[in-house]
Structure formats: structure tokens, C-alpha cells
Design a protein around this motif. Sequence first.
Motif, short mmCIF file in Angstrom:
data_model
loop_
_atom_site.label_atom_id
_atom_site.label_comp_id
_atom_site.label_asym_id
_atom_site.label_seq_id
_atom_site.Cartn_x
_atom_site.Cartn_y
_atom_site.Cartn_z
N GLU A 125 -15.43 -19.54 -21.58
CA GLU A 125 -16.83 -19.39 -21.98
C GLU A 125 -17.70 -20.33 -21.15
O GLU A 125 -17.51 -21.55 -21.19
CB GLU A 125 -16.98 -19.71 -23.46
N GLN A 258 -25.44 -22.59 -28.19
CA GLN A 258 -25.34 -21.24 -27.60
C GLN A 258 -26.68 -20.85 -26.97
O GLN A 258 -27.70 -20.83 -27.64
CB GLN A 258 -24.95 -20.25 -28.70
N GLY A 262 -24.57 -18.66 -21.98
CA GLY A 262 -23.42 -19.51 -22.29
C GLY A 262 -23.83 -20.72 -23.12
O GLY A 262 -24.92 -20.76 -23.67
#
Length: 274
Positions: A125, A258, A262
Motif C-alpha cells: 500500500e 488515508q 495512499g
Amino acid sequence: MVQFTAESHLKEAVKRLQNSENPRLKEVMTAFSKHMFAFINEVQPSEEEWMTGIQFLTELGQTCNDVRQEWILFSDAFGVTMLMDYINHHKEQGSTESSVLGPFYRERAPVYEKGDSISQDHVGEETLLRGRVTDRSGKPIVGASLDVWQTAPNGMYEVQDENQPDFNLRGLFKTDENGEYEIRTVKPVSYPIPDDGPVGKLLGAVGRHPYRPAHIHFIVNAAGKKPIITQLFTKGDEYLSSDAVFGVKDSLVVDYVQKEDGYQVEYDFVLEDM
Ligand SMILES: [Fe+2]
């Protein structure tokens, strides 16, 4: 002749250190004798238990090789490394706190520009780490270096995992003219310390898990400042309060916010003068 008692025996053991020419060695070995005798007097081990202890220490040594140091792992997992770190590196209020270096640091990581990604395979992520490096008065430090390393999303450092590129998720950055840094990476995960050896067995036997909360390692350096070895931990991680190596400090826990593209983490490093 004196009558042999636990007290007279300790007295004699300490007396035999008196001729040491190295005063620090004498001090260390005197404390060792006192505390080791006190330990044995408190525990009153059976001979079988004593041999179990000897066997454990033997296995610690035999598990060590070029890439594995079980003695350091023992020190880490039973809290001694963080006590050593506190004694040698505790900081004034407001400075960035230290944490353990860990066994996975590699020198000479690739040099990157501000904003580059240390993930060579972009598995994971996307995360942006940003902030400043300052002195204790809040003045930005230009050209401070940040040496950063972390695990991949599979919980392994690249040295443990032949499927990752060499030096994946490791990099060297410098702060810009405003003392700011930006590092792109992927979100770290929690991982177990090596638990297939004597330390892992002992952890299991005392009812402890081997996990470390997700973290990113840093060494931050600047001219005229004390270098800082530390880690930033992920807020909300289930292992924050039970890190297998006791490395977590509240001030080192950061929020992964968040964003559209990303996660983003903001953290300012504060260095003390030499
Ligand atoms: Fe680590």
C-alpha cells in the motif's frame, strides 16, 4: 579457615578480584559476582535446573552464525537491549526518542532524491512519509541524512527473502533547503522475530508471542548533532503494547492517514546538539 556460608563464599569470590589491574573490569566482575550469587540464592535451582540453564546458554551460542545472532536476540527479547539503549541514549523531553537498531540494518543503502520510493517492486500500500528534521529550538536542519529500512508487506526484510530485489525498501535521503524530507514507500506490517531457536522456545515457554508491531527504522544524522537510531510505529497495531523487543515509545507511534493516492505519515525528527 572460615566456615563456608553463602555470605562468606561471596566475600571470598569478590576478594579474589582485588588484584585486577583494570578498575572497570574489577567493578563489572564484582557486580556480576554479587548479582549472580543473589540470583542463585533467590532461585535455589536444583542441579537439573542448573544444567537446563547451561544447556540453554550453550544452544544460544551454537545458534549464532554469520547472519544470525541469537545472543542479541536474547538480549532484545528479554528487555536488556532497550535498557541499554535507555542508559546510553535517553533524550531530553521534546527530542526524538530512540529505539533498538535491530539485526536487519545494512550500510550503504541506495541514495535517493526527495520524494523517491524505496520500494523497488511497488508491492504493498503506497505510503508517503514526510516532515522535517529540526534542532531542539525548532530550527530546520538542511542536509540532514535519513537512513531508512523496513519489511515488505510479507513481513520479511529483503535480506531474508530471495524474491525481493537487493536493497528493496532501504534508502538514504537528505533534507532539502527547508529541512524537509519526503520518502515514498509501502505500509509496513507486523512480523515475528526469529522464533525457531532457543529464544523462540523460551518465549513460547513463558507464554509470550514473538511479534513486533509494524514499524519503519531510521537513523537520522546531521553535522554537530547527536545521531538518532529509532523506529516509527503504526498507530492501531495490535502488538503496540506487547512488542517482542519492548521497542515502542508513545512518541514514536504515528498515524497512517488515508489520502486519495495512499497513506500519508507526518513526523518531525528533533535532534540534540552534540
Ligand atoms: Fe524491524
